[in-house]
Design a protein around this motif. Structure first.
Motif, short mmCIF file in Angstrom:
data_model
loop_
_atom_site.label_atom_id
_atom_site.label_comp_id
_atom_site.label_asym_id
_atom_site.label_seq_id
_atom_site.Cartn_x
_atom_site.Cartn_y
_atom_site.Cartn_z
N SER C 49 0.93 49.69 35.61
CA SER C 49 -0.32 50.09 34.95
C SER C 49 -1.42 50.28 35.98
O SER C 49 -2.24 51.20 35.87
CB SER C 49 -0.76 49.04 33.94
OG SER C 49 0.21 48.91 32.95
N GLN C 99 -1.20 51.73 27.59
CA GLN C 99 -0.45 50.59 27.11
C GLN C 99 -1.39 49.88 26.12
O GLN C 99 -2.55 49.68 26.40
CB GLN C 99 -0.16 49.65 28.29
CG GLN C 99 0.67 48.47 27.93
CD GLN C 99 1.05 47.68 29.19
OE1 GLN C 99 0.51 47.90 30.26
NE2 GLN C 99 2.00 46.78 29.04
N ASP C 179 1.83 55.06 29.43
CA ASP C 179 2.07 53.67 29.81
C ASP C 179 2.67 52.92 28.64
O ASP C 179 1.99 52.57 27.69
CB ASP C 179 0.74 53.03 30.25
CG ASP C 179 0.97 51.72 30.97
OD1 ASP C 179 2.13 51.26 31.01
OD2 ASP C 179 -0.01 51.15 31.49
MG MG Z 1 1.30 47.57 32.37
#
Ligand code: MG
Ligand code: ATP
Ligand code: SF4
Lengths: 352, 477, 322
Positions: C49, C99, C179
């Motif tokens: 990330s 994410q 993500d």
């Molecule tokens: Mg991550």
């Protein structure tokens, strides 16, 4: 559907508040014998009025007395004085709600009426003027300063302001008012120390209005000063909390300009909790108004409250307690509606 | 966290340290007052005008002389149990009490009062004379009286001025005025009108007439010797105490109000009162609020719903108007204020504690204990309380200034308990008698400042406890 | 001819923490061509990330170091002025599906508006046109059009995930960073979304960086796969090669940990846990957990070594190969 449901629940709770306060009022009045005294005073007044009008038609003093006595007994049974106080609860509640509490002991309205209703309703606009203006100014300044500080979180300015807001919480409104009078009115002669108008009041509508505003400056300033700290602190905290939310990062990722992110993604989202805090501070600002009006001799309901206490005027105290509660409940409801309007999570479906 | 850790965290922050220092000071002053002041200070001293009669009225604190300079005049009290000289006089005895007063030539004393307590005589009533010898050598008799003789059926020794003293306020006494006029007429050849002396007796005593300006006096600085002469019939006769007061324009550490009350005493007495109000209210409101919150959070279902609804309504009652009303109707009693504050103060905590308990309840700790079979109540109190105790403690501190401020507000509205002086009441007195409008700042600033500092103390402590309540803050520092 | 869209050179990102600097991305290089998808796999905390956020220039405030080169269609992104980057690159050239899509929406603004917003603010479209486009995009991710009027809390997790993808497509970006776009979803929804992503890739010629810790999922859509371990690229190569002939012991373990229906052997877990990046082990970062560790691994850190056509592995074992 759920929108109506949510509002209904809030409305019912607030009605419950009003009900509880009313019950507290009448039970306290009844159990201490105040209500009996109030009723006897009302009856006495009516009989006295009757005596003067009857004295012209009925010449015989004995007959006059007998008629009056009969009338008194009528009235006493009408008001239920021969029954115990708790059996009169409903009618008492009704009278409080209608502010039908007879007349004030010594206080008079501007046009000379001593009826409680007249007195209270006459003072209401002045209180409203003070509270609404101060609230609007506090809200605008609080939002502006809170956002400013949130963008400067952790700086010396930020820390200083958190101390200042603590001070503003600890300083009673009335004391702040006294200080301002001492300093601005008596030392520096900048502003009037109290009252509505100068003596003599200036001629002409506009001049009078400006004079009124001139006299409102210090009371409003006081109200703002004592509630601003809490506002700034709340806004700052809420803005900071919201700024850490993930969707704010997403908004930035979307290439939106900072100003737009602040408005639509931070302030807009932080506004429901800010309103909640406003709701919590409402009772405080109402109390602040009572004290501030007293200090600045501002003839609103708060000053009337003080005068009623000083002259031990039960009828007025009861009426004003009820009016302040009513005012509070009404303002609460407006804010609740605002809150619901601002937060779709409540507007549609359940709180998450 | 145990109390030791809490203290440690508290003292690690700046605001916590300042708050702790303030609190310690408040507590120490309160203890001092509790030891030194009578508990009935209110009715017997503070609200008893007789005990303040000899004080100057509305006098600024003594230290204002720093900038008032010669304009101000100090307060002097002369007291004596024993005469300075005692001379036999035929079959009588003459006792003299001498006091020397240095007059600087500025303002004349604001008050001149003589008190004599406890006079006993066996046969001949005592004769009292007060004279003053001025710097110009002239002697002025200010006062003369013969103690009341035996009443019918009274047996010696005759007791006089036992409960109430013989007290003459010479600065406004008609008899004294007449004597001053006589003095001026005989010794200076100036005829003073009654009006000219109205309220100016001390000016005349401590001055000389200004020609062409009747009723104006030129201050005459120097040493003034006051002599009280008591002529008694026997040497066994008693004169308990002689007191001469020369009123100042400044007084004590904190000045006086328009009744002459020593504000320092009233302010001191306010310390334990304020602390008691604040702490009693917050402790009991916290106990009620936290217990109901835990009950509500732990017992799901009906109990929870009922408590929740009731709390919701109760927390929304606008406090100040209701407080005003109830105190007005039920009576101005301090304990009643505290009880009402407790009664209306708990709901806030109930709401928060309930939501905390709900969060913790889903936690594994309680589940694990439940599996082990501990009784419901024990789980609730052992584990939940342990978890939220620091938070509840912080809330309690946070709630304290609210109670103090509310009492001050009530007092300020004239609903204070008349038997217990508080800071709010001192302020109210000042406000109602117009002290604000004539600039008696020493009357309205200190009580307000004390209220603010006391409230601030608890706010600072709350700020200092933030890391206890909010563990994230603790780690990040 | 491969047309390079993204070129990352020796990227390094460190976070400032109370107990010292934490190099989350430590010298990562790769490139990506148009219409290509690269899978970035690795355990939690590997720095995936962080890498994506660095590309978007959205790193949190406590970043203490950001070095290296990022070029998007030949433009240096790191050197660009912030305002220009916001105005010209973000969302228009490069968009991201974050994410944690569940919190990606502003709770008090309608979903449709949030999708359309950049088109109005950056693209200068009218509200109506942007609304129509948002409607079309919802169709692309197979969401009913009425979603436009809904608030985020009225959407299910899967719907939100798709809506987030639709939002990322709003400005027709050349590069999409994803993500863990499906990790919170159940398998059927996950499969549907993966199908849609594949379609998008083919139809729009999008370049994608697909971040996941599920190497099987990555293999489904990606042309190349990069395996990250403790902030570094452990293995990088064409997807088939990496899957069929994994060279790095860590990649092998990752593959072995997958549950496979056809085999009887139960999935194996990788023993141990990733190192504390503030104090990485000497030598090969993987050596404390590596089943094939030998002397050199503990002393010297291996470089990326070529093991095939466009296939590299950061392991001393690769050196022995011809
Ligand atoms: Mg991550
Ligand atoms: N803001 C931050 N401050 C300090 N350290 C951070 C921060 N964000 C991430 N880290 C650390 O950087 C390292 C890499 O984090 P990153 O989020 O990039 O991992 P990831 O590969 O995306 O993991 P996951 O699969 O769990 O999403 C981790 O050790 C993490 O603890
Ligand atoms: S270098 Fe050594 S320790 Fe590292 S992965 Fe290769 S074999 Fe394992």
């Amino acid at each position: 559907m759920s929108l109506i449901w949510t509002l209904a629940i809030r409305g019912l709770t607030l009605l419950g508040v009003l009900f509880v306060v009313l019950i507290m009022l009448v039970v306290a009045l009844g159990a201490t014998g105040f209500s009996d005294r109030m009723l006897r005073a009302i009856i006495g007044e009516e009989v006295r009025g009757l005596r003067t009008s009857l004295a012209q038609t009925i010449r015989d003093p004995d007959q006059l007395e007998a008629t009056l006595e009969a009338r008194r007994r009528d009235l006493e049974s009408f008001y239920g004085l021969e029954r115990p106080w708790y059996s009169r609860l409903p009618s008492m509640v009704l009278r409080v709600v209608k502010l039908d509490l007879g007349s004030a002991r010594t206080l008079r309205s501007f046009d000379g009426s001593s009826r409680v209703t007249d007195l209270v309703l006459e003072r209401l606009p002045y209180t409203m003027m003070l509270i609404t203006t101060a609230s609007v100014i506090t809200a605008v300044l609080g939002l502006w300063a809170g956002v400013k500080l949130a963008t400067r979180a952790g700086t010396a300015l930020d820390r200083l302001s958190s101390y200042l807001s603590a001070v503003s919480y600890a300083v009673p409104a009335w004391w702040a008012g006294i200080l301002l009078i001492l300093l601005l009115a008596f030392r520096l002669h900048l502003l009037p120390a109290g009252g509505l108008y100068s003596t003599p009041p200036p001629e002409g509508g506009l001049a009078r209005f400006l004079d009124l505003l001139w006299h409102a400056v210090l009371p409003i300033f006081t109200l703002v000063a004592v509630s601003l700290g809490a506002w700034v602190y709340t806004v700052r905290t809420m803005v900071l909390n919201t700024a850490q939310e993930f969707f704010v990062t997403v908004a930035r990722a979307k290439g939106l300009p900072e100003g737009r992110v602040m408005r639509r993604y931070i302030l807009r989202v932080a506004s429901p909790p800010i309103v909640t805090n406003l709701v919590l501070g409402l009772a405080g600002s109402l109390g602040g108004a009572i004290l501030t009006e007293t200090v600045f001799n501002w003839p609103g309901m708060g000053r009337l409250f003080y005068e009623a206490i000083i002259t031990a005027d039960e009828n007025l105290v009861v009426a004003l307690t009820f009016m302040f509660t009513l005012l509070y409940v009404a303002a609460r409801f407006v804010l609740e509606v605002l809150y619901v309007a601002l937060d779709p999570r409540i507007r549609y479906g359940s709180r998450t | 966290m145990n109390p030791r850790d809490v203290t440690q965290v508290l003292l690690s922050t700046g605001s916590g340290r300042v708050g702790a220092v303030f609190l310690t000071t408040l507590v120490l002053v309160s203890l001092f007052v509790l030891i030194r002041f009578p508990l009935d200070f209110g009715p017997t001293r503070w609200n008893n005008p007789a005990s303040w009669a000899d004080n100057p009225k509305a006098a600024a604190p003594a230290w204002t002389r720093l900038w008032q300079g010669n304009q101000a005049i100090g307060h002097r009290v002369y007291q004596s149990q024993e005469p300075s000289a005692s001379t036999p006089l035929a079959d009588l005895e003459q006792r003299t009490y001498t006091f020397s007063y240095d007059y600087g030539g500025g303002r004349a004393p604001t008050l001149m009062a003589l008190s004599v307590v406890d006079v006993r005589f066996a046969s001949r009533p005592t004769v009292l004379t007060l004279q003053v010898r001025r710097p110009d050598g002239r002697t002025l008799t200010l006062y003369q009286t013969v103690v009341r003789g035996p009443r019918e059926g009274e047996t010696p020794p005759y007791l006089r001025f036992q409960d109430a003293p013989l007290r003459v306020n010479l600065s406004s006494d008609g008899d004294a005025a007449a004597r001053v006029r006589e003095f001026y007429a005989q010794q200076m050849g100036v005829a003073l009108t009654v009006e000219a002396l109205q309220g100016r007796i001390t000016h005349a005593v401590f001055g000389t007439p200004i020609e062409g300006a009747p009723g104006q006096f030129q201050p005459l600085p120097g040493a003034y010797q006051f002599t009280l002469t008591a002529v008694t019939g026997a040497s066994s006769d008693v004169i308990g105490n002689v007191k001469l007061v020369m009123g100042g324009s400044v007084y004590g550490v904190m000045g006086t109000d328009t009744l002459g009350r020593d504000l320092a005493l009233g302010l001191l007495f306010g310390f334990p009162v304020a602390l008691t109000i604040g702490i009693a209210t917050s402790v009991f409101a916290t106990i009620i609020g936290a217990s109901l919150g835990m009950l509500s959070g732990y017992m799901a279902g009906k109990t929870d719903l009922v408590i929740q609804r009731f709390t919701d309504i109760w927390s929304n009652v606008p406090l100040l108007p209701i407080l005003i009303f109830l105190i007005f109707i039920l009576g101005q009693k301090l304990w009643l204020v505290v009880v009402l504050m407790i009664l209306f103060g708990w709901p806030g905590l109930t709401i928060v504690v309930r939501s905390m308990v709900l969060q913790l309840r889903s936690g594994q700790l309680v589940e694990a204990t439940q599996a082990l079979g501990a009784s419901k109540v024990r789980i609730m109190f052992r584990h939940l309380l342990f978890q939220i105790a620091p938070f509840i403690f912080a809330q309690m501190i946070f709630f304290t200034p609210g109670a103090i401020l509310a009492e001050a507000s009530l007092s300020f509205l004239g609903l204070g308990d008349p038997s217990i002086p508080t800071w709010g009441q001192i302020l109210e007195n000042g406000f109602r008698t117009g002290a604000v409008y004539v600039g008696y700042w020493w009357w309205v600033l200190p009580p307000g400042l004390l209220i603010v500092v006391t409230a601030m103390t608890f706010v600072l402590l709350t700020l200092g406890l933030e890391p206890v309540v909010n563990p994230r803050l603790r780690e990040n520092r | 001819m491969r047309q390079i869209v993204l070129e990352v050179r020796d990227l390094r990102v460190s976070y400032h923490t109370p107990s010292g600097d934490l190099p989350a991305v430590d010298g990562v290089s790769f490139s990506l061509a148009q219409g290509e998808a690269m899978g970035l796999v690795g355990e939690s905390g590997a720095g995936k990330s962080t890498m994506a956020l660095a590309l978007m220039r959205l790193l949190p405030r406590n970043v203490s170091m950001l070095e290296g080169g990022i070029e998007l269609e030949g433009r240096d992104l790191l050197g660009m002025d912030e305002e220009a980057f916001r105005h010209e690159v973000r969302w228009q050239k490069m968009a991201m599906v974050f994410q944690g899509a569940q919190e990606a929406f502003n709770p008090v603004v309608r979903v449709g508006e949030q999708i359309a917003e950049p088109m109005v603010v950056l693209g200068g479209m009218t509200k109506a046109a942007a609304g129509a486009e948002a409607l079309r995009l919802l169709g692309v991710v197979r969401l009913p059009g009425e979603i436009i009027q809904r608030y985020p809390h009225e959407l299910s997790g899967g719907m939100k995930q798709r809506a987030v993808i639709a939002m990322a497509l709003a400005m027709k970006p050349r590069l999409l960073l994803l993500d863990e776009p499906t990790s919170a979803l159940d398998v059927t929804v996950q499969a549907q979304i993966m199908d849609q992503l594949k379609e998008l890739k083919q139809e729009l010629g999008l370049a994608m960086v697909f971040i996941t810790h599920d190497i099987a999922l990555a293999s489904d859509i990606c042309d190349t796969i990069g395996v990250m371990y403790a902030g570094k690229m452990a293995e990088l190569g064409p997807a088939e090669d990496v899957l069929a002939k994994p060279q790095h012991p860590y990649t092998r373990l990752l593959l072995a940990s997958l549950p496979r229906l056809s085999q009887d052997a139960p999935p194996q877990f990788i023993p141990g846990s990733p190192p504390d990046l503030r104090m990485p082990p000497r030598g090969c970062r993987f050596h404390p957990r590596c089943p094939q560790v030998f002397g050199r691994c503990i002393l010297e850190e291996p470089p990326l070594l070529g093991v095939g056509e466009g296939h590299e592995s950061r392991c001393w074992l690769a050196e022995d190969r011809p």
